[in-house]
Write a protein that holds these residues in place. Structure first.
Motif, PDB file in Angstrom:
ATOM      1  N   TRP A 249      55.122  13.909  -8.737  1.00 28.87           N
ATOM      2  CA  TRP A 249      53.779  13.989  -9.286  1.00 28.87           C
ATOM      3  C   TRP A 249      53.499  15.437  -9.650  1.00 28.87           C
ATOM      4  CZ3 TRP A 249      49.978  16.905  -6.789  1.00 28.87           C
ATOM      5  CH2 TRP A 249      50.297  17.322  -5.493  1.00 28.87           C
ATOM      6  N   THR A 250      52.487  15.629 -10.472  1.00 29.28           N
ATOM      7  CA  THR A 250      52.124  16.983 -10.876  1.00 29.28           C
ATOM      8  C   THR A 250      50.614  17.086 -11.001  1.00 29.28           C
ATOM      9  OG1 THR A 250      52.567  18.741 -12.476  1.00 29.28           O
ATOM     10  CG2 THR A 250      52.378  16.504 -13.338  1.00 29.28           C
ATOM     11  N   TRP A 251      50.107  18.291 -10.956  1.00 31.88           N
ATOM     12  CA  TRP A 251      48.681  18.538 -11.133  1.00 31.88           C
ATOM     13  C   TRP A 251      48.510  19.556 -12.254  1.00 31.88           C
ATOM     14  CZ3 TRP A 251      46.976  23.577 -10.157  1.00 31.88           C
ATOM     15  CH2 TRP A 251      47.824  24.386  -9.403  1.00 31.88           C
ATOM     16  N   SER A 252      47.317  19.569 -12.850  1.00 33.28           N
ATOM     17  CA  SER A 252      47.051  20.512 -13.937  1.00 33.28           C
ATOM     18  C   SER A 252      45.598  20.977 -13.880  1.00 33.28           C
ATOM     19  CB  SER A 252      47.347  19.874 -15.297  1.00 33.28           C
ATOM     20  OG  SER A 252      46.490  18.774 -15.502  1.00 33.28           O
TER      21      SER A 252
ATOM     22  N   GLU B 169      50.297  22.635 -13.268  1.00 37.83           N
ATOM     23  CA  GLU B 169      50.376  23.517 -12.114  1.00 37.83           C
ATOM     24  C   GLU B 169      49.899  24.930 -12.448  1.00 37.83           C
ATOM     25  OE1 GLU B 169      54.186  23.133 -10.215  1.00 37.83           O
ATOM     26  OE2 GLU B 169      53.968  20.963 -10.076  1.00 37.83           O
ATOM     27  N   ALA B 170      48.968  25.024 -13.383  1.00 39.68           N
ATOM     28  CA  ALA B 170      48.385  26.288 -13.837  1.00 39.68           C
ATOM     29  C   ALA B 170      49.456  27.271 -14.286  1.00 39.68           C
ATOM     30  CB  ALA B 170      47.506  26.904 -12.746  1.00 39.68           C
ATOM     31  N   SER B 171      50.549  26.752 -14.850  1.00 42.83           N
ATOM     32  CA  SER B 171      51.659  27.589 -15.275  1.00 42.83           C
ATOM     33  C   SER B 171      52.113  27.186 -16.666  1.00 42.83           C
ATOM     34  CB  SER B 171      52.823  27.455 -14.287  1.00 42.83           C
ATOM     35  OG  SER B 171      53.936  28.165 -14.752  1.00 42.83           O
ATOM     36  N   ARG B 172      52.264  28.163 -17.530  1.00 44.41           N
ATOM     37  CA  ARG B 172      52.780  27.895 -18.867  1.00 44.41           C
ATOM     38  C   ARG B 172      54.300  28.059 -18.909  1.00 44.41           C
ATOM     39  NH1 ARG B 172      47.641  30.120 -19.678  1.00 44.41           N
ATOM     40  NH2 ARG B 172      46.298  28.698 -20.839  1.00 44.41           N
TER      41      ARG B 172
END
Length: 174
Positions: free
Chosen positions: A93-96, A102-105
């Motif tokens: 799973w992932t979050w944004s 994941e607050a990462s580009r």
């Protein structure tokens, strides 16, 4: 001691706990059912996502600048038998934050697929925090400004939105 185990004196009947359990040759020859494999084989792929509920919540609605945003993610198997979902990668799973994973580009997810397994009626809960910074490169992080932000969570499957495997909440940075 060996005689006790060979005599089956330690096996009890469910109705009378003081009587030895009666077993037939058929019961001893039966193999236990692996319910996780059985449900994976018998539950159609299109129905499996409906069995899993996703939720996300932050510990507060308002945060000061540079204060960590703590949140809790829960995945719940709503059915009384095991379920497994095939994911796009070993990252289940992932979050944004506002659509930025994941607050990462910077992406670093492996490409092989995996299974997100749930035992019957199981709830999996994860706690994470966000430092109010967006990762721009390996060494560069940009602070988030004041405003309202959206925190979204999704199971890492194709078309997670259409399958109901996402959840979202909002919070404010002052």
């Amino acid at each position: 001691m060996r005689r006790i185990y060979e005599s089956r004196a330690l096996e009890y009947d469910d109705e009378d706990p003081y009587a030895p359990k009666r077993t037939s040759d058929d019961e001893r020859s039966r193999k236990p059912i692996d319910w996780a494999s059985a449900s994976h084989a018998f539950v159609p792929m299109r129905l499996r996502p409906r069995a899993v509920g996703v939720s996300v919540e932050t510990d507060r609605q308002r945060y000061e600048t540079d204060e960590p945003v703590r949140f809790r993610v829960s995945f719940r198997n709503r059915v009384p038998f095991p379920i497994a979902l095939r994911t796009d990668s070993p990252v289940r799973w992932t979050w944004s934050i506002d659509g930025v994973d994941e607050a990462s580009r910077v992406t670093n997810h492996p490409t092989e697929d995996s299974l997100f397994r749930f035992s019957r009626s199981e709830t999996k809960t994860f706690k994470r925090s966000w430092s109010q910074r967006f990762r721009e490169s390996a060494q560069r992080w940009e602070p988030a400004g004041p405003g309202e932000y959206s925190l979204a969570v999704r199971v890492n499957v194709p078309d997670a939105d259409d399958k109901g495997l996402t959840a979202e909440t909002t919070f404010t940075i002052e």
